[in-house]
Structure formats: C-alpha cells, structure tokens
Motif scaffolding. Sequence first.
Motif, short mmCIF file in Angstrom:
data_model
loop_
_atom_site.label_atom_id
_atom_site.label_comp_id
_atom_site.label_asym_id
_atom_site.label_seq_id
_atom_site.Cartn_x
_atom_site.Cartn_y
_atom_site.Cartn_z
N UNK A 1 14.72 -56.33 35.49
CA UNK A 1 16.19 -56.18 35.51
C UNK A 1 16.66 -55.01 36.37
N UNK A 2 15.89 -53.95 36.48
CA UNK A 2 16.21 -52.76 37.28
C UNK A 2 17.55 -52.12 36.91
N UNK A 3 18.03 -52.34 35.70
CA UNK A 3 19.35 -51.82 35.30
C UNK A 3 19.22 -50.77 34.21
N UNK A 4 19.83 -49.60 34.43
CA UNK A 4 19.74 -48.55 33.40
C UNK A 4 20.48 -48.97 32.13
N UNK A 5 21.46 -49.85 32.28
CA UNK A 5 22.19 -50.33 31.08
C UNK A 5 21.23 -51.09 30.16
N UNK A 6 20.36 -51.91 30.76
CA UNK A 6 19.39 -52.66 29.94
C UNK A 6 18.35 -51.69 29.38
N UNK A 7 17.98 -50.69 30.18
CA UNK A 7 17.02 -49.68 29.69
C UNK A 7 17.58 -48.99 28.45
N UNK A 8 18.90 -48.73 28.45
CA UNK A 8 19.51 -48.07 27.27
C UNK A 8 19.43 -48.99 26.04
N UNK A 9 19.63 -50.30 26.27
CA UNK A 9 19.52 -51.24 25.15
C UNK A 9 18.07 -51.28 24.64
N UNK A 10 17.11 -51.20 25.58
CA UNK A 10 15.70 -51.19 25.18
C UNK A 10 15.39 -49.92 24.40
N UNK A 11 15.97 -48.81 24.88
CA UNK A 11 15.75 -47.54 24.20
C UNK A 11 16.31 -47.57 22.78
N UNK A 12 17.43 -48.25 22.60
CA UNK A 12 18.02 -48.38 21.26
C UNK A 12 17.11 -49.20 20.34
N UNK A 13 16.20 -49.99 20.96
CA UNK A 13 15.22 -50.76 20.16
C UNK A 13 13.92 -49.97 19.99
N UNK A 14 13.91 -48.70 20.39
CA UNK A 14 12.75 -47.86 20.13
C UNK A 14 11.86 -47.58 21.33
N UNK A 15 12.21 -48.11 22.50
CA UNK A 15 11.38 -47.88 23.69
C UNK A 15 11.52 -46.42 24.15
N UNK A 16 10.38 -45.77 24.44
CA UNK A 16 10.42 -44.37 24.90
C UNK A 16 10.05 -44.24 26.38
#
Length: 374
Positions: free
Chosen positions: A43-58
């Motif tokens: 996806x290369x999108x920081x917005x999606x990275x933030x959603x992943x981070x909210x699911x516990x991704x570090x």
Amino acid sequence: MRIGELPTPAAVVDLDVLQRNLSRMAQRAAALGVALRPHFKTHKCVEVARLQSACGVRGFTVSTLAEARALLAAGFGDLVWAVPLSPGRLDEACLLARKAEHFAFLVDSPEASDSLDARGRRAAERHEVLLEVDCGYHRSGVDPGAGESVALAERLAAARGLSFRGLLTHAGHAYACRDRRGAEAVAAEEREVTVGFAQRLREEGVAVEQVSVGSTPTVLAADHLRGVTEVRPGNYVFFDAFQAAIGSCTLADCAFTVLATVTSANGKEGRFALDAGALALSKDPGPVHVDPRCGFGVLLPGEGGAPLHDLVLAALSQEHGHGRTRPGREKPPQVGDRIRVIPNHSCLAAAAFETFYAVQAGEVVELWHPARGW
Ligand SMILES: Cc1ncc(COP(=O)(O)O)c(C=O)c1O
C-alpha cells in the motif's frame, strides 16, 4: 463525493474490508505467537500504517528507500529493508538508518557484508544486518545447506561494523500453489528450512535472535510457527484475484479495486473497452495455473456487488482493457457504464496510482497518497 463521481481510472480502497483484513492478520499472528512486521510495499501509505499500528504492529518491512523515508517521517522507526543491499544506495540508506530506532539491512553475499561493515567501521557505527536464506523460492538468499553460508553468518557476527540480528526468508514460491493445502506445505518448508539453519548456526556459536519468515499465503496456511520470531505478510491488507484463486481469501476480502469506465462497446462481437489498461492494472497474468482463462482481474459492477463472471478482461494494452462477454451473456456493458476490477496483483496495480480513494458505504471518506518511486 460518491464512487460514481470519481474520475476513472481510480484506485478505490474499501475501508471496512481493509480494517477487517488488518484485524484478522493481527489476530492470526498473535495466535501463532509471532510478531507481525507487515510489508509496506503493498500500500505504501502512512495512513494504512497507522491503522496497522492501531492493531498492534510495531515494525514494518520496506523494499524501497522511498517507503523507509515515508515511514520514518510518520514516526515509525523500526524497519527492515528486505531486499538484498544495493551498493549504490548505501550512503543514502545509512543516513536513514541513523534516523531510525532499528534499521536492518539484508545481505546474502560477502561483498555486501564487507561493504556494509567497512561503512560501519569508518563511521564508528554498527549496522543491524540480517542474512537472507533461500527456503526454496530461488530468487535470492544463501543456500542453507552450504558450508559457505555458515561461514558468511560467522563473518557477519564477527564484523565490528555490523550487529548480526538473524535470518530472513520469503517463500514466494507459495504463489505456485493451487490451494491452501499446497500453501501449508510451503509454509512448513519455509519454517523448517529457516529454523533448522538458525539451529545449525547456534550450534556453531553464532547468536541468532530473529527468525523472520512470511508471505501472505504461507502465514495464513501455516500449521504452526515454532522457532519463528516474526512474520512479514504484505498483500493481506488488500488481497487480490490471485490470492482468492489460490485460497488465501475470498473475493469479498479484496479491499483494493480499480474503478474504470466502458469507453467502447461492440454488441455484435461481444467486446468492450475499459479506460484501465496495463498502466492501471499491471500485466500480471494472474493465477493461470489454476484457471488458464482467468484474464486480467475479476470484474464487478461499478457500485460494487457480485462478481460479473460472464465478463472477462481478456487482454490489456497500455491504456485499454480489452473486455469480452462469456457464453451466457448476450451483450457487453454499454459505453459510460462503470466497472470495478479486482486486479490479479494488488501490490503492482496499487503502485500505478498517485492517489487512493478510501471509501465507506459508497462515499469517499479519505484521499491517500502512496510513497512511490525508489
Ligand atoms: C522479502 C519479502 N517479504 C515479505 C513479502 C510479502 O509477501 P506477500 O506479498 O505474499 O504478502 C515479500 C513480497 O514479495 C517479500 O519480497
């Protein structure tokens, strides 16, 4: 704005489906007892990275320095650059590594190891490094059965400019499977080869902290992942027609579609053209080993809904999709109709667009801009 008003071709991401995919994978990694370090390249999108981070991704996996730059600027400082080190990008990568909390390089040769080590010693730094292992894909990585692979690991562990972290592998050959049972066998091979090599290195006195594996099909199919520390699926955020054909997901799990308009139609010959061609969908031939007539994606009505299995995207030229009716359908869609295409390979199709439209219940709720380029 509603989907129907978007200029085409357009990259559309269904936010609810995306969110469901992210949560399911986070739960899957937790159930397997491994950390989830998703590949950002899909996806290369920081917005999606933030959603992943909210699911516990570090931490994240990247394949380009452009992706690393975007993640670092958004505050994500734990990265693995999971392509074999390219010597011409070393200075730039080292500057980025300095800004990160963790930035691991990937090597599979003494040449790459020595140049990274020399660079580290010159700057009085230690670069984190992973050794890539070939678990059967035969794209890159060392042969885990060869003595020289053990010697390379020892060289990495002894180098004063490096900090050896462990092993990384990617079972890309899982895409040659026909179903989930096939992917389960590749997942077992991926785990056994890498965990076994880690064990051999430990017996030789080399400390191996990280054992990183993962593709979307193997993470979803693995029976267990004992001995593995992290997984790196990427495609699962969007899924695509390929993943559905090999049993990793259903078509309803595909979060990324390309919205197109019918620009030409010939009812007599049962053909039509879309304004989405190879530059919007990529020329990935798709799961031809499962269905030789799969075409260049699965077509859906413009507003979404059940797949239009009576239509096929038979060919692509640069800006045109060449559509055909299948037996059972009399007429092709009409000029001006809108069609959504689930691409064969969402990572490649997504990389064709500067903007993604995130939609919920047919309404555009956000615009995202992927970190393209290198
Ligand atoms: C090194 C590496 N790790 C992880 C992935 C993610 O795998 P997938 O696209 O199957 O999710 C890829 C994909 O090509 C990869 O090359």
